[in-house]
Scaffold this active site. Structure first.
Site, PDB file in Angstrom:
ATOM      1  N   SER A   1      51.646  29.812  43.324  1.00 39.77           N
ATOM      2  CA  SER A   1      50.994  30.804  42.463  1.00 39.77           C
ATOM      3  C   SER A   1      51.878  31.111  41.262  1.00 39.77           C
ATOM      4  CB  SER A   1      50.767  32.081  43.274  1.00 39.77           C
ATOM      5  OG  SER A   1      50.652  33.198  42.421  1.00 39.77           O
TER       6      SER A   1
ATOM      7  N   TYR B   1      47.912  31.854  35.499  1.00 34.87           N
ATOM      8  CA  TYR B   1      47.165  32.970  34.904  1.00 34.87           C
ATOM      9  C   TYR B   1      47.535  32.997  33.437  1.00 34.87           C
ATOM     10  CZ  TYR B   1      46.120  35.262  39.424  1.00 34.87           C
ATOM     11  OH  TYR B   1      45.646  35.577  40.672  1.00 34.87           O
TER      12      TYR B   1
ATOM     13  N   THR C   1      43.166  29.829  36.772  1.00 41.81           N
ATOM     14  CA  THR C   1      42.302  30.798  37.462  1.00 41.81           C
ATOM     15  C   THR C   1      41.432  31.531  36.449  1.00 41.81           C
ATOM     16  OG1 THR C   1      43.943  31.015  39.202  1.00 41.81           O
ATOM     17  CG2 THR C   1      42.318  32.785  39.028  1.00 41.81           C
TER      18      THR C   1
ATOM     19  N   LYS D   1      39.656  27.153  38.490  1.00 42.78           N
ATOM     20  CA  LYS D   1      39.599  27.832  39.793  1.00 42.78           C
ATOM     21  C   LYS D   1      38.827  29.146  39.669  1.00 42.78           C
ATOM     22  CE  LYS D   1      42.477  29.642  43.553  1.00 42.78           C
ATOM     23  NZ  LYS D   1      42.326  31.090  43.610  1.00 42.78           N
TER      24      LYS D   1
ATOM     25  N   HIS E   1      38.316  33.980  45.001  1.00 37.51           N
ATOM     26  CA  HIS E   1      39.664  34.554  45.022  1.00 37.51           C
ATOM     27  C   HIS E   1      39.928  35.277  46.344  1.00 37.51           C
ATOM     28  CE1 HIS E   1      42.815  35.462  41.771  1.00 37.51           C
ATOM     29  NE2 HIS E   1      43.357  35.948  42.867  1.00 37.51           N
TER      30      HIS E   1
HETATM   31  C1  LIG Z   1      48.008  37.384  49.050  1.00 38.27           C
HETATM   32  C2  LIG Z   1      47.158  36.544  48.141  1.00 38.27           C
HETATM   33  C3  LIG Z   1      47.592  36.281  46.848  1.00 38.27           C
HETATM   34  C4  LIG Z   1      46.824  35.493  46.008  1.00 38.27           C
HETATM   35  N1  LIG Z   1      47.319  35.177  44.780  1.00 38.27           N
HETATM   36  C5  LIG Z   1      46.615  34.336  43.991  1.00 38.27           C
HETATM   37  C6  LIG Z   1      47.149  33.928  42.748  1.00 38.27           C
HETATM   38  O1  LIG Z   1      48.263  34.300  42.376  1.00 38.27           O
HETATM   39  N2  LIG Z   1      46.403  33.112  41.979  1.00 38.27           N
HETATM   40  C7  LIG Z   1      45.157  32.671  42.377  1.00 38.27           C
HETATM   41  O2  LIG Z   1      44.503  31.933  41.646  1.00 38.27           O
HETATM   42  N3  LIG Z   1      44.647  33.025  43.570  1.00 38.27           N
HETATM   43  C8  LIG Z   1      45.333  33.831  44.375  1.00 38.27           C
HETATM   44  N4  LIG Z   1      44.822  34.179  45.594  1.00 38.27           N
HETATM   45  C9  LIG Z   1      43.539  33.618  46.013  1.00 38.27           C
HETATM   46  C10 LIG Z   1      43.734  32.313  46.782  1.00 38.27           C
HETATM   47  O3  LIG Z   1      44.199  31.295  45.946  1.00 38.27           O
HETATM   48  C11 LIG Z   1      42.445  31.810  47.428  1.00 38.27           C
HETATM   49  O4  LIG Z   1      41.472  31.612  46.429  1.00 38.27           O
HETATM   50  C12 LIG Z   1      41.848  32.674  48.531  1.00 38.27           C
HETATM   51  O5  LIG Z   1      42.761  33.577  49.068  1.00 38.27           O
HETATM   52  C13 LIG Z   1      41.297  31.801  49.627  1.00 38.27           C
HETATM   53  O6  LIG Z   1      40.790  32.548  50.673  1.00 38.27           O
HETATM   54  P1  LIG Z   1      41.554  32.693  52.080  1.00 38.27           P
HETATM   55  O7  LIG Z   1      42.735  33.579  51.830  1.00 38.27           O
HETATM   56  O8  LIG Z   1      40.526  33.312  52.953  1.00 38.27           O
HETATM   57  O9  LIG Z   1      41.952  31.311  52.526  1.00 38.27           O
HETATM   58  C14 LIG Z   1      45.580  34.978  46.450  1.00 38.27           C
HETATM   59  C15 LIG Z   1      45.158  35.260  47.741  1.00 38.27           C
HETATM   60  C16 LIG Z   1      45.928  36.020  48.579  1.00 38.27           C
HETATM   61  C17 LIG Z   1      45.435  36.275  49.972  1.00 38.27           C
END
Ligand SMILES: Cc1cc2nc3c(=O)[nH]c(=O)nc-3n(C[C@H](O)[C@H](O)[C@H](O)COP(=O)(O)O)c2cc1C
Length: 386
Positions: A148, A175, A201, A247, A271
């Protein structure tokens, strides 16, 4: 009278309907008192990692990982959507070589499985070594890891965990803010660090309302509104030679736009339900595309995530034409154990995927198609009538 009794019972039954963050498979007795982690050899599913992390992490840190936006309807729906579609297994098929069909090429790079470690910020909340365990376990198993842009460690430090001489490929989530000079310098940083693709994203032009996490001061890191338009995307494409994956695609219309926009792949995602509540799960978006514009799966590589916890979830996405499936929270929870935990999570999912493929009657996982899903309950919108 009968109607009244019926209504009372029906209301009671509906009120009693529980959301299951993870199904009860008898894990609770294995949670140690005193806040320690359950031993890894007592973890048997990705859901176990969530329960284990919940008892081990501070409430503040766990809330950051677990959080969804607003009423968390999308968070829950991501997990529940898979349960609405049944599988259609075939019998008496030679499945003895199915494991050999797991390796998958993603943007032209070879990985050992069609699933990947999705970008998630602040790995340091689960482990003092932060992103190290995610990268090291990804490398050891040759499973794609996408750090990330909001990681605990700078991206240069994360890629520095790669073993010398190892050809392990990683991509980078990005981002952007409204300043093109900042965007340009982020792109240079990513290129210089040797990341092979950019995962931009696009689902967060506004802030996510994350009350569960905000109570502990760990809500969304976004501030202000971000200019994210197709025109700006086209400008950004010209600022880098790296492939860019979009994304956060959540409709067939945007998937169509992305095909003609120069994106190298599209990533169906809400997300993890953390941005816009009531946005559809990646699985539901894949169903919508399958129903309304299935040719998109041939025109561009489609990735998806959201609520994936079991081998069968991965198979349901692959059956619709999704090429690579992301998981974030399960690996973040597993990272409380560091590299060994992430390695066990990868191994559990991989083993499930092999056995589920065999039991579904697949000799080759890549031969899966939508005839392995029971889709007859879908209405014209791609939503469900049951
Ligand atoms: C703690 C956390 C932090 C996340 N940070 C980002 C991020 O920095 N950038 C991003 O594009 N998605 C982020 N996401 C979304 C994830 O990339 C992903 O799309 C999503 O969590 C998938 O679902 P799942 O957690 O049920 O597997 C984050 C998700 C979580 C749970």
């Amino acid at each position: 009278m009968f109607t009244l009794i019926y209504i009372i019972f029906a209301t009671a039954a509906l009120a009693a309907r529980l959301f299951l963050n993870e199904p009860d498979t008898g894990f609770d007795p294995f949670i140690p008192g005193g806040g320690g982690l359950t031993p890894l050899n007592e973890i048997f599913s990705l859901a176990d990692f969530d329960a284990s992390a919940r008892s081990y992490m501070s409430l503040r840190n766990y809330s950051y990982y677990r959080n969804g936006a607003a009423g968390e309807w999308s968070y829950r729906n991501n997990l529940e959507a898979f349960g609405r579609i049944r599988l259609r297994p075939r019998s008496l098929v030679d499945i003895t070589h199915v494991e050999e069909s797991l390796p998958t090429s993603i943007l032209g790079y070879n990985f050992s499985a069609p699933f990947f470690i999705a970008p998630a910020g602040r790995a340091g909340y689960g482990n003092p070594d932060a992103e190290k365990g995610l990268l090291r376990a990804g490398e050891a198993a040759n499973v794609l890891y996408i750090p990330s842009f909001g990681a605990t460690l700078p991206l240069e430090d994360i890629v520095a965990f790669k073993s010398p001489g190892n050809e392990y490929t990683t991509f980078q989530q990005l981002y952007i803010d409204n300043n093109d000079t900042n965007v340009q310098s982020s792109l240079r940083r990513i290129e210089n660090a040797g990341q092979k693709a950019i995962i931009l994203t696009i689902d967060s032009p506004g802030d996510g309302a994350r009350s569960r996490a905000e109570r502990y001061g760990v809500g969304s890191a976004d501030t202000g509104l971000t200019l994210l338009t197709w025109e700006r995307f086209s400008k950004i494409l010209n600022m880098t030679s790296l492939p860019i994956v979009l994304k956060g695609i959540t409709t067939v219309e945007d998937a169509r736009m992305a095909v003609s926009s120069g994106a190298s792949a599209i990533y169906l995602s809400n997300h993890g339900g953390r941005q816009l509540d009531f946005s559809p799960s990646g699985f539901e978006v894949a169903l919508e595309i399958h129903k309304q514009a299935p040719e998109i799966f041939d025109q561009i590589d489609v990735w998806a995530d959201g609520g994936v916890r079991y081998g069968t979830d991965v198979l349901k996405l692959l059956a619709l034409g999704v090429k690579a499936v992301g998981l974030a929270r399960p690996f973040m929870y597993a990272n409380c154990y560091g590299e060994d935990g992430v390695a066990r999570a990868i191994d559990l999912l991989r083993t499930e995927l092999i056995n589920d493929s065999a039991n579904l009657g697949l000799g080759d996982i890549k031969s899966i198609n939508s005839s392995y899903l029971s889709l007859e309950y879908m209405n014209y919108n791609g939503w469900y009538t049951r």
